[in-house]
Design a protein around this motif. Sequence first.
Motif, PDB file in Angstrom:
ATOM      1  N   TYR A   1       0.851  -1.177   0.000  1.00 42.96           N
ATOM      2  CA  TYR A   1       0.000   0.000   0.000  1.00 42.96           C
ATOM      3  C   TYR A   1       0.887   1.227   0.000  1.00 42.96           C
ATOM      4  N   SER A   2       0.276   2.371  -0.219  1.00 41.74           N
ATOM      5  CA  SER A   2       1.008   3.639  -0.234  1.00 41.74           C
ATOM      6  C   SER A   2       0.412   4.561   0.813  1.00 41.74           C
ATOM      7  N   ALA A   3       1.262   5.374   1.428  1.00 39.18           N
ATOM      8  CA  ALA A   3       0.789   6.358   2.394  1.00 39.18           C
ATOM      9  C   ALA A   3       0.060   7.475   1.660  1.00 39.18           C
ATOM     10  N   TYR A   4      -1.034   7.942   2.250  1.00 36.63           N
ATOM     11  CA  TYR A   4      -1.870   8.983   1.681  1.00 36.63           C
ATOM     12  C   TYR A   4      -2.135   9.996   2.792  1.00 36.63           C
ATOM     13  N   LEU A   5      -1.624  11.213   2.629  1.00 41.91           N
ATOM     14  CA  LEU A   5      -1.754  12.239   3.667  1.00 41.91           C
ATOM     15  C   LEU A   5      -3.191  12.732   3.819  1.00 41.91           C
ATOM     16  N   VAL A   6      -3.655  12.812   5.068  1.00 42.87           N
ATOM     17  CA  VAL A   6      -5.011  13.283   5.366  1.00 42.87           C
ATOM     18  C   VAL A   6      -4.976  14.299   6.498  1.00 42.87           C
ATOM     19  N   ARG A   7      -6.007  15.154   6.545  1.00 38.82           N
ATOM     20  CA  ARG A   7      -6.164  16.075   7.680  1.00 38.82           C
ATOM     21  C   ARG A   7      -6.642  15.307   8.900  1.00 38.82           C
ATOM     22  N   GLU A   8      -7.689  14.512   8.687  1.00 42.25           N
ATOM     23  CA  GLU A   8      -8.284  13.724   9.760  1.00 42.25           C
ATOM     24  C   GLU A   8      -8.666  12.367   9.212  1.00 42.25           C
ATOM     25  N   TYR A   9      -8.481  11.346  10.003  1.00 38.66           N
ATOM     26  CA  TYR A   9      -8.784   9.992   9.562  1.00 38.66           C
ATOM     27  C   TYR A   9     -10.248   9.839   9.145  1.00 38.66           C
ATOM     28  N   ASP A  10     -11.168  10.260  10.022  1.00 34.90           N
ATOM     29  CA  ASP A  10     -12.579   9.966   9.786  1.00 34.90           C
ATOM     30  C   ASP A  10     -13.136  10.671   8.561  1.00 34.90           C
ATOM     31  N   GLU A  11     -12.701  11.910   8.276  1.00 33.13           N
ATOM     32  CA  GLU A  11     -13.200  12.576   7.074  1.00 33.13           C
ATOM     33  C   GLU A  11     -12.705  11.863   5.816  1.00 33.13           C
ATOM     34  N   ALA A  12     -11.481  11.366   5.846  1.00 38.15           N
ATOM     35  CA  ALA A  12     -10.948  10.640   4.701  1.00 38.15           C
ATOM     36  C   ALA A  12     -11.651   9.299   4.536  1.00 38.15           C
ATOM     37  N   ILE A  13     -11.849   8.591   5.632  1.00 42.03           N
ATOM     38  CA  ILE A  13     -12.582   7.322   5.565  1.00 42.03           C
ATOM     39  C   ILE A  13     -13.957   7.557   4.955  1.00 42.03           C
ATOM     40  N   ALA A  14     -14.674   8.549   5.443  1.00 43.55           N
ATOM     41  CA  ALA A  14     -16.021   8.836   4.939  1.00 43.55           C
ATOM     42  C   ALA A  14     -16.001   9.110   3.446  1.00 43.55           C
ATOM     43  N   TRP A  15     -15.006   9.850   2.971  1.00 45.37           N
ATOM     44  CA  TRP A  15     -14.942  10.169   1.547  1.00 45.37           C
ATOM     45  C   TRP A  15     -14.692   8.914   0.715  1.00 45.37           C
ATOM     46  N   PHE A  16     -13.711   8.113   1.102  1.00 48.17           N
ATOM     47  CA  PHE A  16     -13.400   6.914   0.325  1.00 48.17           C
ATOM     48  C   PHE A  16     -14.561   5.928   0.298  1.00 48.17           C
ATOM     49  N   VAL A  17     -15.248   5.779   1.414  1.00 45.33           N
ATOM     50  CA  VAL A  17     -16.387   4.860   1.476  1.00 45.33           C
ATOM     51  C   VAL A  17     -17.547   5.396   0.640  1.00 45.33           C
ATOM     52  N   SER A  18     -17.840   6.669   0.760  1.00 45.59           N
ATOM     53  CA  SER A  18     -18.965   7.261   0.039  1.00 45.59           C
ATOM     54  C   SER A  18     -18.672   7.474  -1.438  1.00 45.59           C
ATOM     55  N   ALA A  19     -17.566   8.117  -1.747  1.00 43.19           N
ATOM     56  CA  ALA A  19     -17.273   8.520  -3.125  1.00 43.19           C
ATOM     57  C   ALA A  19     -16.799   7.371  -3.999  1.00 43.19           C
ATOM     58  N   LEU A  20     -15.945   6.515  -3.461  1.00 42.57           N
ATOM     59  CA  LEU A  20     -15.354   5.449  -4.273  1.00 42.57           C
ATOM     60  C   LEU A  20     -15.924   4.067  -3.970  1.00 42.57           C
ATOM     61  N   ASP A  21     -16.791   3.980  -2.951  1.00 38.77           N
ATOM     62  CA  ASP A  21     -17.351   2.691  -2.546  1.00 38.77           C
ATOM     63  C   ASP A  21     -16.263   1.739  -2.079  1.00 38.77           C
ATOM     64  N   TRP A  22     -15.232   2.288  -1.435  1.00 40.03           N
ATOM     65  CA  TRP A  22     -14.166   1.479  -0.880  1.00 40.03           C
ATOM     66  C   TRP A  22     -14.575   0.986   0.502  1.00 40.03           C
ATOM     67  N   LYS A  23     -13.755   0.145   1.073  1.00 32.45           N
ATOM     68  CA  LYS A  23     -14.018  -0.391   2.400  1.00 32.45           C
ATOM     69  C   LYS A  23     -12.850  -0.074   3.330  1.00 32.45           C
ATOM     70  N   VAL A  24     -13.128  -0.077   4.599  1.00 34.63           N
ATOM     71  CA  VAL A  24     -12.071   0.043   5.604  1.00 34.63           C
ATOM     72  C   VAL A  24     -11.508  -1.359   5.802  1.00 34.63           C
ATOM     73  N   VAL A  25     -10.238  -1.512   5.493  1.00 36.51           N
ATOM     74  CA  VAL A  25      -9.571  -2.806   5.615  1.00 36.51           C
ATOM     75  C   VAL A  25      -9.097  -3.016   7.049  1.00 36.51           C
ATOM     76  N   GLU A  26      -8.596  -1.924   7.653  1.00 32.07           N
ATOM     77  CA  GLU A  26      -8.105  -1.988   9.033  1.00 32.07           C
ATOM     78  C   GLU A  26      -8.177  -0.599   9.637  1.00 32.07           C
ATOM     79  N   ASP A  27      -8.538  -0.538  10.903  1.00 31.60           N
ATOM     80  CA  ASP A  27      -8.540   0.715  11.657  1.00 31.60           C
ATOM     81  C   ASP A  27      -8.146   0.379  13.087  1.00 31.60           C
ATOM     82  N   THR A  28      -6.850   0.509  13.378  1.00 29.28           N
ATOM     83  CA  THR A  28      -6.306   0.130  14.680  1.00 29.28           C
ATOM     84  C   THR A  28      -5.811   1.363  15.414  1.00 29.28           C
ATOM     85  N   ASP A  29      -6.271   1.542  16.639  1.00 28.13           N
ATOM     86  CA  ASP A  29      -5.824   2.655  17.484  1.00 28.13           C
ATOM     87  C   ASP A  29      -4.420   2.354  17.986  1.00 28.13           C
TER      88      ASP A  29
END
Length: 134
Positions: free
Chosen positions: A5-33
């Motif tokens: 995978y490649s690193a992708y810079l984001v402002r905030e995790y949740d806004e980026a997750i929401a965009w990828f799921v909504s706009a591209l119909d992608w899935k969250v593969v992993e979300d570990t604190d």
Amino acid sequence: MRLAYSAYLVREYDEAIAWFVSALDWKVVEDTDLGGGKRWVRVGARDGGELLLARATSPEQTAAIGKEAGGRVAFFVHTRDFDRDYARMLAAGVTFAETPRNEVYGRVVVFADLYGNRWDLIEARAVAPDNGEI
């Protein structure tokens, strides 16, 4: 070896997750604190390919958000059904830089992600089998 995978810079995790799921119909593969506000977040297309979401933590990193390839197309997503995915993305509010066009390699359209990075949506041209048959 293979690129995982490649690193992708984001402002905030949740806004980026929401965009990828909504706009591209992608899935969250992993979300570990990982503690201290840091997370290991991987998002990916349902047919493969992943990005590691990396939250910017310095002024330099923040300034680089949306400039993954200096204004050029940085990411390329392939589809088997261009019309379906283009229509879904339009309905999700994705910003397109042009109308779809046909190129020698297939049907393509440039779009911007939530930070302004440019992407290609591509349905590759069918290639005849290389077995001497026409």
